[in-house]
Write an enzyme that holds these catalytic residues in place. Structure first.
Site, PDB file in Angstrom:
ATOM      1  N   LYS A 170     -18.636 -67.095 -37.893  1.00  0.00           N
ATOM      2  CA  LYS A 170     -19.836 -67.931 -37.956  1.00  0.00           C
ATOM      3  C   LYS A 170     -20.590 -67.677 -39.253  1.00  0.00           C
ATOM      4  O   LYS A 170     -20.797 -66.523 -39.648  1.00  0.00           O
ATOM      5  CB  LYS A 170     -20.788 -67.624 -36.794  1.00  0.00           C
ATOM      6  CG  LYS A 170     -20.280 -68.051 -35.443  1.00  0.00           C
ATOM      7  CD  LYS A 170     -21.309 -67.779 -34.359  1.00  0.00           C
ATOM      8  CE  LYS A 170     -20.807 -68.213 -32.999  1.00  0.00           C
ATOM      9  NZ  LYS A 170     -21.795 -67.931 -31.956  1.00  0.00           N
ATOM     10  N   TYR A 203     -25.270 -73.473 -38.015  1.00  0.00           N
ATOM     11  CA  TYR A 203     -24.147 -72.573 -38.273  1.00  0.00           C
ATOM     12  C   TYR A 203     -22.824 -73.304 -38.255  1.00  0.00           C
ATOM     13  O   TYR A 203     -22.635 -74.286 -37.556  1.00  0.00           O
ATOM     14  CB  TYR A 203     -24.152 -71.367 -37.337  1.00  0.00           C
ATOM     15  CG  TYR A 203     -24.065 -71.641 -35.864  1.00  0.00           C
ATOM     16  CD1 TYR A 203     -22.857 -71.528 -35.188  1.00  0.00           C
ATOM     17  CD2 TYR A 203     -25.197 -71.988 -35.138  1.00  0.00           C
ATOM     18  CE1 TYR A 203     -22.779 -71.759 -33.824  1.00  0.00           C
ATOM     19  CE2 TYR A 203     -25.125 -72.228 -33.778  1.00  0.00           C
ATOM     20  CZ  TYR A 203     -23.912 -72.115 -33.132  1.00  0.00           C
ATOM     21  OH  TYR A 203     -23.834 -72.363 -31.790  1.00  0.00           O
ATOM     22  N   ASP A 237     -27.721 -67.822 -19.217  1.00  0.00           N
ATOM     23  CA  ASP A 237     -27.838 -66.517 -19.886  1.00  0.00           C
ATOM     24  C   ASP A 237     -28.518 -65.476 -19.002  1.00  0.00           C
ATOM     25  O   ASP A 237     -28.239 -64.284 -19.111  1.00  0.00           O
ATOM     26  CB  ASP A 237     -28.569 -66.649 -21.217  1.00  0.00           C
ATOM     27  CG  ASP A 237     -27.712 -67.321 -22.295  1.00  0.00           C
ATOM     28  OD1 ASP A 237     -26.474 -67.395 -22.121  1.00  0.00           O
ATOM     29  OD2 ASP A 237     -28.281 -67.757 -23.315  1.00  0.00           O
TER      30      ASP A 237
END
Length: 182
Positions: free
Chosen positions: A70, A130, A166
């Site tokens: 990345k 990204y 998450d």
């Protein structure tokens, strides 16, 4: 471009030239030839953009079987970016490092394949851009809990906002067992 190695092998902090004048600024975020000269030779195949409110933590994510390199840039706002080495045979396996990135500084972070990644937005309307070296595959996605006590990542803002997914992520230890089995 100025290149600084981080404490985790293969992770690089890249500072691009930033040209300012009365109109604003100009910078080149990605010039393939320069990145190849810096040793970043993987093809970058996908661009991603996220917008986050202050306090949002996105992470700690990775691809299990098709790990992604990345190249991370902040276009607006500021983040605390965290990388965790999940390469089982690495000398720094299980170690993490955090780096502040902001739109005010022309810096990027390169993470080679084999790292879990996450960040906390430190300003409203933070934009993180990204590039990745392999395509996202929802069936290959892995994650571990951002507040895992074994890792003890120190996030700058205590008031954190996490997605439901998450919040339910497994422990780092359980991910380690899975990585060791593969």
């Amino acid at each position: 471009m100025t290149i600084t190695e981080t404490s985790l092998a293969g992770c690089l902090l890249l500072e691009q030239q930033h040209f300012h004048d009365s109109r604003g600024f100009f910078t080149e975020l990605y010039v393939q030839q320069r990145f190849q000269q810096a040793g970043i030779t993987l093809p970058l195949v996908q661009d991603n953009l996220s917008q986050s409110k202050r306090g949002v933590i996105r992470g700690m994510h990775f691809q299990r079987n098709k790990p992604q390199g990345k190249l991370i840039s902040v276009l607006k706002g500021e983040i605390y970016d965290v990388m965790v080495d999940i390469r089982p045979n690495s000398n720094t396996f299980g170690q993490w490092q955090g780096i502040y990135l902001s739109a005010d500084q022309p810096r990027q972070l390169w993470l080679p394949p084999g790292f879990a990644h996450g960040f906390q937005a430190l300003a409203d309307d933070t934009l993180v851009f990204y590039k990745t070296s392999s395509y996202y595959d929802a069936n290959d996605e892995g994650a571990f809990y951002v507040f895992d006590t074994d890792l003890a990542i120190t996030w700058p803002l205590q008031a954190a906002i996490l997605s439901a997914k998450d919040q339910q992520a497994p422990s780092f230890a359980s991910i380690c067992r899975t990585l060791a089995e593969n």
